[in-house]
Enzyme design. Structure first.
Site, PDB file in Angstrom:
ATOM      1  N   GLU A   1      54.052  43.327  39.687  1.00 45.18           N
ATOM      2  CA  GLU A   1      53.014  43.307  40.733  1.00 45.18           C
ATOM      3  C   GLU A   1      53.663  43.691  42.072  1.00 45.18           C
ATOM      4  O   GLU A   1      54.794  43.275  42.359  1.00 45.18           O
ATOM      5  CB  GLU A   1      52.465  41.876  40.830  1.00 45.18           C
ATOM      6  CG  GLU A   1      51.528  41.621  42.008  1.00 45.18           C
ATOM      7  CD  GLU A   1      51.225  40.122  42.200  1.00 45.18           C
ATOM      8  OE1 GLU A   1      52.114  39.276  41.933  1.00 45.18           O
ATOM      9  OE2 GLU A   1      50.094  39.817  42.626  1.00 45.18           O
TER      10      GLU A   1
ATOM     11  N   LYS B   1      43.148  43.442  41.513  1.00 42.28           N
ATOM     12  CA  LYS B   1      43.277  42.017  41.151  1.00 42.28           C
ATOM     13  C   LYS B   1      42.043  41.206  41.535  1.00 42.28           C
ATOM     14  O   LYS B   1      41.580  41.254  42.684  1.00 42.28           O
ATOM     15  CB  LYS B   1      44.515  41.453  41.851  1.00 42.28           C
ATOM     16  CG  LYS B   1      44.862  40.015  41.514  1.00 42.28           C
ATOM     17  CD  LYS B   1      46.186  39.670  42.185  1.00 42.28           C
ATOM     18  CE  LYS B   1      46.661  38.265  41.883  1.00 42.28           C
ATOM     19  NZ  LYS B   1      47.982  38.024  42.515  1.00 42.28           N
TER      20      LYS B   1
ATOM     21  N   CYS C   1      49.145  39.277  37.767  1.00 41.08           N
ATOM     22  CA  CYS C   1      49.692  37.963  38.078  1.00 41.08           C
ATOM     23  C   CYS C   1      48.742  36.795  37.831  1.00 41.08           C
ATOM     24  O   CYS C   1      48.539  36.399  36.703  1.00 41.08           O
ATOM     25  CB  CYS C   1      50.240  37.932  39.498  1.00 41.08           C
ATOM     26  SG  CYS C   1      51.283  36.472  39.751  1.00 41.08           S
TER      27      CYS C   1
HETATM   28  N1  CDT Z   1      51.116  36.604  42.854  1.00 41.97           N
HETATM   29  C1  CDT Z   1      50.478  35.598  42.251  1.00 41.97           C
HETATM   30  O1  CDT Z   1      49.334  35.727  41.849  1.00 41.97           O
HETATM   31  N2  CDT Z   1      51.141  34.417  42.186  1.00 41.97           N
HETATM   32  C2  CDT Z   1      50.541  33.231  41.672  1.00 41.97           C
HETATM   33  C3  CDT Z   1      51.130  32.037  42.321  1.00 41.97           C
HETATM   34  C4  CDT Z   1      50.263  30.864  42.076  1.00 41.97           C
HETATM   35  S1  CDT Z   1      51.073  29.378  42.299  1.00 41.97           S
HETATM   36  C5  CDT Z   1      50.694  28.575  40.800  1.00 41.97           C
HETATM   37  C6  CDT Z   1      50.679  33.082  40.162  1.00 41.97           C
HETATM   38  O2  CDT Z   1      49.672  32.747  39.533  1.00 41.97           O
HETATM   39  O3  CDT Z   1      51.753  33.238  39.606  1.00 41.97           O
END
Ligand code: CDT
Length: 313
Positions: free
Chosen positions: A47, A127, A172
């Site tokens: 990402e 996203k 992500c």
């Molecule tokens: N970039 C991204 O989406 N990061 C989120 C952080 C969330 S903290 C649980 C993820 O879901 O990994």
């Protein structure tokens, strides 16, 4: 004839704040060449792979925010990645921050693309699940400002027929939500690719920290098995601008099994030969949606009617 797609997960170590795109792209090209050496058809990058993950910082200056976004793809700095892919005859998936001009205004998205072996962009995803908070939290050790810097994706979860397979993308945080997988599972997806930037520390819920790697794998393995699809998840890992991020990039079979996994938190390639027909026996038996899935029943349960009678449960 079996449909083997050799897939390389190209994990990146940290990209520091002062590292420019040319340097990040050079690292990606090095991994792409390694992937070609392993006979890969497709390379999957993380990402927002071109810069440090800036939603971890509060930035007020609009021009500075825009400096982390791409207004063209390919642009000047990413053109060498496309050229190398075309020269090698290899497809790739790239996450980046997209600056678009649509509906008469500037819009920012957390985006990923799918590029085929000719260097043509065949798919784009924006996203949908943006984690974190929209406001500055000065007392937090770092920010999670995706809700501030990005709009929610507006392209749904299409599945593309390319490279002789049905491919889909998510980004992500999407991987934690069953509907991301299911939306593509209902379109007979065979390979889902995604990148992630996941801090080891979750400031609003520090008690979850010890489970970060477990949850990362849990959701992707469940999504793969329940939708009988390959899932390839790729990290930007390690200590980046003061934020430590998990690695664990992996390639997961439609059986739910992890078949390849990164062991470092740096630039690292893991490769697997993925049989695109491996999910078929699951799609034809346990997860034959047409036979066993009852969307109408789900609707009734949600409305608290249905199986328990008109009074509800
Ligand atoms: N970039 C991204 O989406 N990061 C989120 C952080 C969330 S903290 C649980 C993820 O879901 O990994």
């Amino acid at each position: 004839m079996t449909r083997i797609l050799t897939v390389a997960a190209a994990q990146l170590g940290p990209i520091q704040r002062d590292e420019n795109r040319a340097s990040a792209v050079a690292r990606m090209i090095e991994l792409m060449r390694q992937a070609k050496g392993h006979g890969a058809d497709l390379v999957v990058y993380p990402e927002a792979a071109l810069t440090a993950f800036f939603p971890h910082w509060w930035i007020e200056d609009e021009d500075e925010i825009d400096s982390y976004f791409e207004s063209a793809m390919p642009g000047n700095e990413t053109a060498p990645l496309f050229a190398e892919a075309q020269r090698l005859g290899i497809g790739f998936h790239l996450g980046y921050c997209e600056l678009a001009f649509e509906e008469g205004r500037k819009r920012r998205f957390n985006t990923a693309i799918l590029v085929d072996k000719t260097g043509a962009i065949v798919g784009k995803y924006r996203k949908i699940h943006l984690p974190g908070h929209p406001e500055h939290r000065p007392d937090a050790p770092f920010q999670n400002l995706e809700k501030c810097y990005f709009e929610t994706g507006n392209l749904g979860w299409p599945v593309w027929r390319t490279m002789d397979a049905n491919l889909g993308m998510m980004i992500c945080n999407d991987r934690r939500w069953p509907e991301s997988y299911r939306s593509m599972g209902l379109q007979d997806v065979e390979l889902i690719v995604l990148g992630y930037n996941t801090p080891k520390h979750n400031p609003p819920a520090p008690d979850h920290d010890r489970l970060g790697n477990f949850h990362n794998q849990l959701v992707m393995q469940a999504g793969a098995y329940q939708n009988a699809s390959w899932v390839v998840g790729v990290a930007k890992a390690g200590l980046e601008a003061g934020v430590d991020q998990i690695g664990g990039s992996c390639i997961i079979a439609p059986t739910g099994e992890v078949v390849a996994q990164a062991v470092t938190e740096g630039d690292e390639l893991v490769v697997a030969r993925c049989d695109m027909d491996l999910g078929k026996s699951y799609k034809n038996s346990t997860f034959n949606f047409a036979k066993h899935r009852e969307p109408e029943m789900y609707r009734l349960i949600v409305e608290r009617k249905g199986a328990m009678g008109p009074e509800g449960g």
